[in-house]
Write an enzyme that holds these catalytic residues in place. Structure first.
Site, PDB file in Angstrom:
ATOM      1  N   HIS A 111       0.740  -1.452  -0.185  1.00 55.09           N
ATOM      2  CA  HIS A 111       0.218   0.062   0.063  1.00 55.09           C
ATOM      3  C   HIS A 111       0.816   1.544  -0.182  1.00 55.09           C
ATOM      4  O   HIS A 111       1.795   1.347  -0.145  1.00 55.09           O
ATOM      5  CB  HIS A 111      -0.899  -0.180   1.409  1.00 55.09           C
ATOM      6  CG  HIS A 111      -0.147  -0.275   2.587  1.00 55.09           C
ATOM      7  ND1 HIS A 111       0.631   0.518   2.497  1.00 55.09           N
ATOM      8  CD2 HIS A 111       0.005  -1.176   3.116  1.00 55.09           C
ATOM      9  CE1 HIS A 111       0.972   0.288   4.345  1.00 55.09           C
ATOM     10  NE2 HIS A 111       0.314  -1.257   4.471  1.00 55.09           N
ATOM     11  N   GLY A 140       2.185   3.148   1.764  1.00 54.35           N
ATOM     12  CA  GLY A 140       3.086   3.192   2.937  1.00 54.35           C
ATOM     13  C   GLY A 140       3.915   2.740   2.449  1.00 54.35           C
ATOM     14  O   GLY A 140       5.610   2.918   2.932  1.00 54.35           O
ATOM     15  N   HIS A 141       4.474   0.719   1.980  1.00 56.06           N
ATOM     16  CA  HIS A 141       5.238   0.480   2.039  1.00 56.06           C
ATOM     17  C   HIS A 141       6.237   1.361   0.691  1.00 56.06           C
ATOM     18  O   HIS A 141       6.948   1.194   0.405  1.00 56.06           O
ATOM     19  CB  HIS A 141       4.865  -0.946   0.911  1.00 56.06           C
ATOM     20  CG  HIS A 141       3.858  -2.068   2.393  1.00 56.06           C
ATOM     21  ND1 HIS A 141       2.632  -1.768   2.045  1.00 56.06           N
ATOM     22  CD2 HIS A 141       5.227  -2.559   2.866  1.00 56.06           C
ATOM     23  CE1 HIS A 141       2.750  -2.497   3.062  1.00 56.06           C
ATOM     24  NE2 HIS A 141       3.814  -3.440   3.756  1.00 56.06           N
ATOM     25  N   GLY A 164       9.717   0.936   8.187  1.00 55.57           N
ATOM     26  CA  GLY A 164       8.921   2.047   8.769  1.00 55.57           C
ATOM     27  C   GLY A 164       9.066   2.349  10.534  1.00 55.57           C
ATOM     28  O   GLY A 164       9.090   1.464  10.950  1.00 55.57           O
ATOM     29  N   ASP A 174       5.915   0.661  12.926  1.00 59.91           N
ATOM     30  CA  ASP A 174       6.206  -0.531  13.868  1.00 59.91           C
ATOM     31  C   ASP A 174       6.896  -0.078  15.005  1.00 59.91           C
ATOM     32  O   ASP A 174       8.569  -0.362  14.195  1.00 59.91           O
ATOM     33  CB  ASP A 174       5.948  -1.711  12.782  1.00 59.91           C
ATOM     34  CG  ASP A 174       4.782  -2.009  11.797  1.00 59.91           C
ATOM     35  OD1 ASP A 174       4.551  -2.449  12.217  1.00 59.91           O
ATOM     36  OD2 ASP A 174       4.871  -1.663  10.801  1.00 59.91           O
ATOM     37  N   SER A 210      -2.348  -2.821   5.300  1.00 61.12           N
ATOM     38  CA  SER A 210      -2.845  -4.547   5.410  1.00 61.12           C
ATOM     39  C   SER A 210      -3.796  -5.028   6.107  1.00 61.12           C
ATOM     40  O   SER A 210      -4.945  -5.312   5.271  1.00 61.12           O
ATOM     41  CB  SER A 210      -1.377  -5.337   4.907  1.00 61.12           C
ATOM     42  OG  SER A 210      -0.192  -4.934   4.422  1.00 61.12           O
TER      43      SER A 210
END
Ligand code: AMP
Length: 286
Positions: free
Chosen positions: A35, A37-38, A148, A151, A187
């Site tokens: 998504h 973010g990735h 990221g 996490d 996700s």
């Protein structure tokens, strides 16, 4: 065209070819269902390296027996397309059998930063994360790997592992990407119904309320955590897994709160577990 390598041998030879062409190597480790973010991690890697590998591997060893390993979303072709759009060079998508020998018995353990937060709530989780990242680092041998801040504990644990074990790569942290409403993109958001999604916003609201409390002069971690909890449980639909307010580097108590602290929380919305965090510079008013 961004292609998919499924074996260690294949990815090693792709990386070796890039290296001998003088290209630096960036690795973006993921579990797929990619998504925005990735995408931020991929964009950063593509900007900073001549060759970018995105690993897509739903790592069985980091899931507990009652967790969502089986139902975790898998959509490799969509992931490949997102990697291609980002300009990544290759997707590494091994099977669990390719990744782990059937009699695998060697593990990497970080023993301090993993004690609280997700480490306390998900026994064995970080052992799976550190072990798979160590394996990926050995297979791909990247110059840089991108993680990221969403996490947060994972990022700190990986940075510690790299330092403690003298791994020759740089860990690059990337800010959390959020939807317009503030929800951290994940996700697992795919599991949420429309009502769940609205409810989930209370997680972010709670963290922001915690930051406001600190800005207003609160220096008790417990009081800040209670402020966060009030916002989350006030919503009615979310259950708190944990809320911790700890030093942002050591992940240990900061009493009274000072320097940089992280407010980190995990909540359940039905069966879906969501995490988020906010880092606060305690003495700053901004
Ligand atoms: P995952 O596929 O969920 O294991 O995540 C792979 C990497 O993407 C990890 O380093 C995550 O921290 C990072 N990541 C996941 N969601 C986001 C997000 N919303 N913003 C920034 N990075 C993220």
């Amino acid at each position: 065209m961004t292609d998919v390598a499924t074996t260690k041998q294949e990815i090693r030879s792709r990386v070796a070819a890039a290296r001998s062409a003088g290209r630096s190597v960036g690795l973006v480790p993921t579990m797929g269902a990619l998504h925005v973010g990735h995408r931020a991690l991929l964009d950063r890697s593509v900007a900073e390296n001549g060759f970018t590998v995105c690993s897509v591997f739903v790592n069985p060893t980091q899931f507990g027996p009652s967790e969502d390993f089986e139902r975790y979303p898998r959509q490799l072709e969509q992931d490949r397309l997102l990697c291609e759009a980002a300009g990544a060079d290759v997707v590494f998508a091994p099977s669990p059998q390719e990744m782990y020998a059937s009699d695998h018995t060697t593990w990497v353990n970080e023993e301090r930063l993993t004690e609280g937060m997700c480490g306390a709530r998900r026994p064995g989780h970080f052992r799976g994360v550190t072990t798979v990242c160590m394996k990926l680092f050995h297979v791909v041998v990247p110059d840089r790997a991108y993680f990221g801040c969403k996490d947060y504990q994972q990022l700190k644990v990986i940075q510690r592992m790299v330092r403690d074990l003298d791994l020759p790569l740089e860990i690059v942290p990337v800010e959390t990407v959020r939807d317009a409403d503030g929800l951290a993109v994940s996700s697992r958001n795919q599991y949420l119904s429309a009502d769940d999604r609205v409810a989930s916003l209370a997680l972010r609201r709670g963290l922001l309320a915690g930051r406001e409390a600190v800005r207003g002069g609160e220096r008790s971690a417990r009081a800040v955590a209670e402020t966060v909890r009030g916002e989350i449980v006030g919503q009615g639909r979310l259950q708190v897994d944990y809320i911790e307010v700890v030093d942002a580097e050591t992940l240990e108590p900061s009493a009274p709160l000072s320097g940089r602290v992280v407010v980190a929380a995990a909540v359940y919305c039905g069966d879906t577990r969501l995490i988020d965090n906010i880092v606060i510079d305690v003495e700053s008013k901004e």
